[in-house]
Enzyme design. Sequence first.
Site, short mmCIF file in Angstrom:
data_model
loop_
_atom_site.label_atom_id
_atom_site.label_comp_id
_atom_site.label_asym_id
_atom_site.label_seq_id
_atom_site.Cartn_x
_atom_site.Cartn_y
_atom_site.Cartn_z
N ASN A 138 24.27 33.76 34.39
CA ASN A 138 24.09 34.65 33.25
C ASN A 138 22.73 35.34 33.25
O ASN A 138 22.58 36.44 32.72
CB ASN A 138 24.33 33.92 31.93
CG ASN A 138 25.82 33.77 31.66
OD1 ASN A 138 26.61 34.62 32.06
ND2 ASN A 138 26.20 32.70 30.99
N SER B 4 26.87 28.02 27.85
CA SER B 4 26.37 29.07 28.73
C SER B 4 24.96 29.48 28.36
O SER B 4 24.25 30.07 29.15
CB SER B 4 27.29 30.28 28.71
OG SER B 4 27.59 30.64 27.40
N HIS C 94 28.09 23.81 33.87
CA HIS C 94 28.57 25.11 33.41
C HIS C 94 29.65 25.68 34.33
O HIS C 94 29.38 26.01 35.48
CB HIS C 94 27.37 26.08 33.32
CG HIS C 94 27.72 27.40 32.73
ND1 HIS C 94 27.14 28.58 33.13
CD2 HIS C 94 28.62 27.75 31.77
CE1 HIS C 94 27.64 29.58 32.44
NE2 HIS C 94 28.54 29.11 31.62
N GLU D 68 27.65 25.27 37.73
CA GLU D 68 26.19 25.12 37.70
C GLU D 68 25.86 23.74 37.14
O GLU D 68 26.35 23.37 36.07
CB GLU D 68 25.55 26.21 36.83
CG GLU D 68 25.70 27.61 37.42
CD GLU D 68 25.10 28.70 36.52
OE1 GLU D 68 24.40 29.57 37.04
OE2 GLU D 68 25.36 28.70 35.30
N1 3HC Z 1 45.78 29.48 36.64
C1 3HC Z 1 46.42 29.54 37.83
N2 3HC Z 1 46.57 30.68 38.52
C2 3HC Z 1 46.06 31.81 37.98
C3 3HC Z 1 45.38 31.84 36.74
C4 3HC Z 1 45.26 30.59 36.06
N3 3HC Z 1 44.61 30.47 34.89
N4 3HC Z 1 45.00 33.10 36.47
C5 3HC Z 1 45.39 33.87 37.52
N5 3HC Z 1 46.04 33.09 38.42
C6 3HC Z 1 46.59 33.50 39.70
C7 3HC Z 1 47.59 34.62 39.57
O1 3HC Z 1 48.89 34.12 39.35
C8 3HC Z 1 47.47 35.33 40.90
O2 3HC Z 1 48.26 34.64 41.87
P1 3HC Z 1 48.85 35.40 43.15
O3 3HC Z 1 47.67 35.83 43.99
O4 3HC Z 1 49.69 34.37 43.82
O5 3HC Z 1 49.62 36.56 42.59
C9 3HC Z 1 46.01 35.12 41.30
O6 3HC Z 1 45.53 34.04 40.49
C10 3HC Z 1 45.17 36.35 41.06
O7 3HC Z 1 45.31 36.78 39.71
P2 3HC Z 1 45.58 38.29 39.28
O8 3HC Z 1 46.46 38.96 40.30
O9 3HC Z 1 46.05 38.26 37.87
O10 3HC Z 1 44.19 39.03 39.23
P3 3HC Z 1 42.91 39.06 40.20
O11 3HC Z 1 43.30 39.12 41.63
O12 3HC Z 1 42.02 40.10 39.63
O13 3HC Z 1 42.19 37.66 39.99
C11 3HC Z 1 40.41 36.75 38.69
C12 3HC Z 1 41.86 37.22 38.71
C13 3HC Z 1 40.27 35.50 39.54
C14 3HC Z 1 40.12 36.42 37.23
C15 3HC Z 1 39.46 37.85 39.26
O14 3HC Z 1 39.73 39.08 38.65
C16 3HC Z 1 38.01 37.52 39.07
O15 3HC Z 1 37.43 36.75 39.81
N6 3HC Z 1 37.37 38.16 38.05
C17 3HC Z 1 35.99 37.93 37.71
C18 3HC Z 1 35.92 36.74 36.79
C19 3HC Z 1 34.50 36.38 36.48
O16 3HC Z 1 33.54 37.03 36.87
N7 3HC Z 1 34.37 35.28 35.74
C20 3HC Z 1 33.09 34.80 35.33
C21 3HC Z 1 32.82 35.30 33.98
S1 3HC Z 1 31.23 34.78 33.42
C22 3HC Z 1 31.50 33.26 32.78
O17 3HC Z 1 32.59 32.74 32.72
C23 3HC Z 1 30.28 32.58 32.28
C24 3HC Z 1 30.23 32.49 30.79
O18 3HC Z 1 29.09 31.74 30.48
C25 3HC Z 1 30.16 33.82 30.12
#
Ligand code: 3HC
Length: 301
Positions: A190, A119, A140, A152
């Site tokens: 980022n 990242s 990424h 990315e």
């Molecule tokens: N595999 C399969 N399914 C999954 C899963 C996984 N690992 N994790 C969650 N799910 C499923 C759940 O079972 C749920 O299914 P359903 O709709 O049938 O009930 C669905 O996905 C939604 O999960 P949750 O209900 O637990 O929670 P959310 O609706 O909040 O979704 C999320 C979870 C997709 C993580 C959402 O909160 C999100 O998009 N968050 C922001 C994440 C983000 O910004 N990530 C980027 C971070 S920065 C980065 O990574 C870069 C690095 O360089 C730092």
Amino acid sequence: MMEIKKVGVLGCGLMGSGIAQVCAMAGFDVTALEIEQKFIDKGFAGIRKSLGRFAEKGALKEPADNIFARLKGTTRKEDLADCDIVIEAIIENLDEKRKMYASLDPIVKPAAIFASNTSSISITETMTATKRPDRFVGLHFFNPVPLMKLVEVVRTIVTADDVYETVYEFGKKLGKVPVRTSDKTGFVVNRLLVPYLLDAVRAYEEGVGSIGDIDVAMKLGCGYPMGPFTLLDFVGLDTTYYITNVMFDEFKERRFASPPLLKRMVMAGWYGKKNGKGFYDWSNPEQPVPQDAALRGFAKE
Ligand code: 3HC
């Protein structure tokens, strides 16, 4: 463009196992390298769980067992020799990445492409550990890899055009939406996300609102899936702190500098959800408890 059939993944942690999973789901044969079998077992258990969640929803095109059968774990670098692309997701440490690529370079076939999921570490500084800098890109992914649609695709000044386009198309084949960017620290996401997260910590330090209120405000006011403190705990405070330092070092701008509170929390070992405590206590992941009381003295009343 070159055809990709077999994928190597270096590291089977949170990101590596997610990458291995999406590659197998897209029909590629995948070999994941780890230093010990126990890390492969842990990563593969996570993949099984995630595939199970997709299967429950009927979101898989084939039985989970078929997908799982395309995945192999190994502790031997030689098993990556015939991979067409090797995607690295090991520890965020330049020396470790350079050592890893330098040792793989004579083993993996010369036509193969090397990609790094870093990242923040410079792709340019990493690629020079190999004799194939023109076949080296950044790729990424975002956490959680099986759900996040973006990837990315990062080029350096020496990346060959056909290599870049091959990886861009590979990103699409994984079911992701690729965006084009270049090796400038933080890439697109980022570069914009980190100052926002750091500003949330500064706003908290200045007494703008409580942890819970700032999170609710950004979630409901902007339609973000998570507020900034939940996201910080989710990404990892240690990871974010590391990225801010690399970005500050690159740009020397205050917006990339870690606020004192973030640094104190990392020094105290509060890394977020992964080890139970950050801006929230995650003892019960269903009901995280904001840590305003413990952090008093760092936020204006
Ligand atoms: N595999 C399969 N399914 C999954 C899963 C996984 N690992 N994790 C969650 N799910 C499923 C759940 O079972 C749920 O299914 P359903 O709709 O049938 O009930 C669905 O996905 C939604 O999960 P949750 O209900 O637990 O929670 P959310 O609706 O909040 O979704 C999320 C979870 C997709 C993580 C959402 O909160 C999100 O998009 N968050 C922001 C994440 C983000 O910004 N990530 C980027 C971070 S920065 C980065 O990574 C870069 C690095 O360089 C730092």
